[in-house]
Write an enzyme that holds these catalytic residues in place. Structure first.
Site, PDB file in Angstrom:
ATOM      1  N   GLU A 116       0.836  -1.203   0.000  1.00 14.72           N
ATOM      2  CA  GLU A 116       0.000   0.000   0.000  1.00 14.72           C
ATOM      3  C   GLU A 116       0.875   1.258   0.000  1.00 14.72           C
ATOM      4  O   GLU A 116       1.756   1.402   0.844  1.00 14.72           O
ATOM      5  CB  GLU A 116      -0.902   0.022   1.247  1.00 14.72           C
ATOM      6  CG  GLU A 116      -1.857  -1.151   1.361  1.00 14.72           C
ATOM      7  CD  GLU A 116      -3.001  -1.110   0.341  1.00 14.72           C
ATOM      8  OE1 GLU A 116      -3.133  -0.095  -0.367  1.00 14.72           O
ATOM      9  OE2 GLU A 116      -3.741  -2.109   0.257  1.00 14.72           O
ATOM     10  N   CYS A 120      -6.886  -0.991   8.928  1.00 12.69           N
ATOM     11  CA  CYS A 120      -5.570  -1.094   8.287  1.00 12.69           C
ATOM     12  C   CYS A 120      -5.147   0.291   7.804  1.00 12.69           C
ATOM     13  O   CYS A 120      -4.031   0.741   8.059  1.00 12.69           O
ATOM     14  CB  CYS A 120      -5.619  -2.063   7.108  1.00 12.69           C
ATOM     15  SG  CYS A 120      -5.852  -3.763   7.628  1.00 12.69           S
ATOM     16  N   HIS A 125      -1.177  -5.631   2.559  1.00 20.33           N
ATOM     17  CA  HIS A 125      -2.449  -6.348   2.647  1.00 20.33           C
ATOM     18  C   HIS A 125      -2.263  -7.759   2.096  1.00 20.33           C
ATOM     19  O   HIS A 125      -1.761  -7.919   0.972  1.00 20.33           O
ATOM     20  CB  HIS A 125      -3.527  -5.631   1.831  1.00 20.33           C
ATOM     21  CG  HIS A 125      -4.444  -4.816   2.684  1.00 20.33           C
ATOM     22  ND1 HIS A 125      -4.774  -3.517   2.380  1.00 20.33           N
ATOM     23  CD2 HIS A 125      -5.128  -5.107   3.833  1.00 20.33           C
ATOM     24  CE1 HIS A 125      -5.614  -3.048   3.303  1.00 20.33           C
ATOM     25  NE2 HIS A 125      -5.832  -3.995   4.197  1.00 20.33           N
TER      26      HIS A 125
HETATM   27  N1  PCA Z   1      -7.936  -5.974   7.799  1.00 23.17           N
HETATM   28  C1  PCA Z   1      -8.802  -4.830   7.952  1.00 23.17           C
HETATM   29  C2  PCA Z   1      -8.658  -4.410   9.400  1.00 23.17           C
HETATM   30  C3  PCA Z   1      -7.912  -5.498  10.086  1.00 23.17           C
HETATM   31  C4  PCA Z   1      -7.448  -6.381   8.992  1.00 23.17           C
HETATM   32  O1  PCA Z   1      -6.715  -7.363   9.142  1.00 23.17           O
HETATM   33  C5  PCA Z   1      -8.485  -3.745   6.946  1.00 23.17           C
HETATM   34  O2  PCA Z   1      -8.135  -4.066   5.804  1.00 23.17           O
HETATM   35  O3  PCA Z   1      -8.590  -2.562   7.250  1.00 23.17           O
END
Ligand code: PCA
Length: 206
Positions: free
Chosen positions: A82, A146, A164
């Site tokens: 990201e 996140c 991610h």
């Molecule tokens: N994924 C979520 C919040 C916690 C996680 O593991 C997100 O993509 O924001």
């Protein structure tokens, strides 16, 4: 030796696990020993009233040179680096593990609309793809925690990279919605290479 902090998130949304939690637990068993980095790990709460204090405490106590923050991305097929954290939080009708809602409000009133990582992601991605890892760049970390954690890290000017990761195959199978997933061995191998190459790509320290 560079000191890296790696964070994951606890399970949320009714899932029994979270691939980012599994990666952190795996590192805690010594998976990255002798890789030339000193590692700290932590699992963050999926609770908007608690993540910021937990993060502040970690950063102050451990003073990492850089942070790799990991989180689950349901529906994504690749390991996504990201670039950007947006100044907004929106759970799209869901609640977090503390029962809180988020309706699109700013994370930091009067703060910038978005913050960018200072890490040269294109180069990091190219190195990982060269190593055979299914990695893509993303400019949208969503509006859940996140993204909120990433915003907080970048606001504190800690060199940080949010990654991610897709669902684990067993999660996708249980959900039965045909969503993409990645085997734990694939994300583990990618994370090991990332841990090793990230210190070379950090911005110069003032
Ligand atoms: N994924 C979520 C919040 C916690 C996680 O593991 C997100 O993509 O924001």
């Amino acid at each position: 030796m560079p000191r890296l902090l790696v964070t994951g998130f606890e399970p949320f949304g009714g899932e029994p696990t979270n691939p980012s939690l599994e990666l952190v637990r795996w590192l805690e068993q010594g998976a990255a020993r002798e890789r030339g980095v000193s590692l700290d790990t932590a699992v963050m709460p999926v609770d908007r009233s608690r993540y910021a204090a937990a993060l502040a405490e970690l950063i102050e106590r451990r003073r990492p040179h850089a942070v790799i923050a990991l989180g689950q991305a349901t529906g994504r097929p690749t390991i996504d680096l990201e670039s950007t954290a947006h100044n907004a939080i929106d759970y799209r009708g869901q609640r977090d593990n503390g029962g809180h809602e988020a309706l699109g409000e700013a994370l930091e009133p009067n703060g910038p609309e978005a913050l960018e990582t200072p890490i040269a992601l294109g180069t990091v991605r190219a190195a990982l793809v060269h190593g055979g890892h299914p990695v893509a760049l993303s400019t949208d970390a969503g509006r859940h925690l996140c993204n909120a954690l990433y915003y907080d890290l970048l606001r504190r000017r800690v060199p940080a990279l949010f990654v991610h990761v897709p669902l684990l195959p067993e999660q996708a199978a249980r959900r039965g919605l045909g969503e993409p997933s990645l085997d734990a061995d694939v994300t583990r191998a990618c994370l090991l290479d990332l841990l090793q190459l990230l210190p070379e790509h950090l911005p110069a320290r003032p």
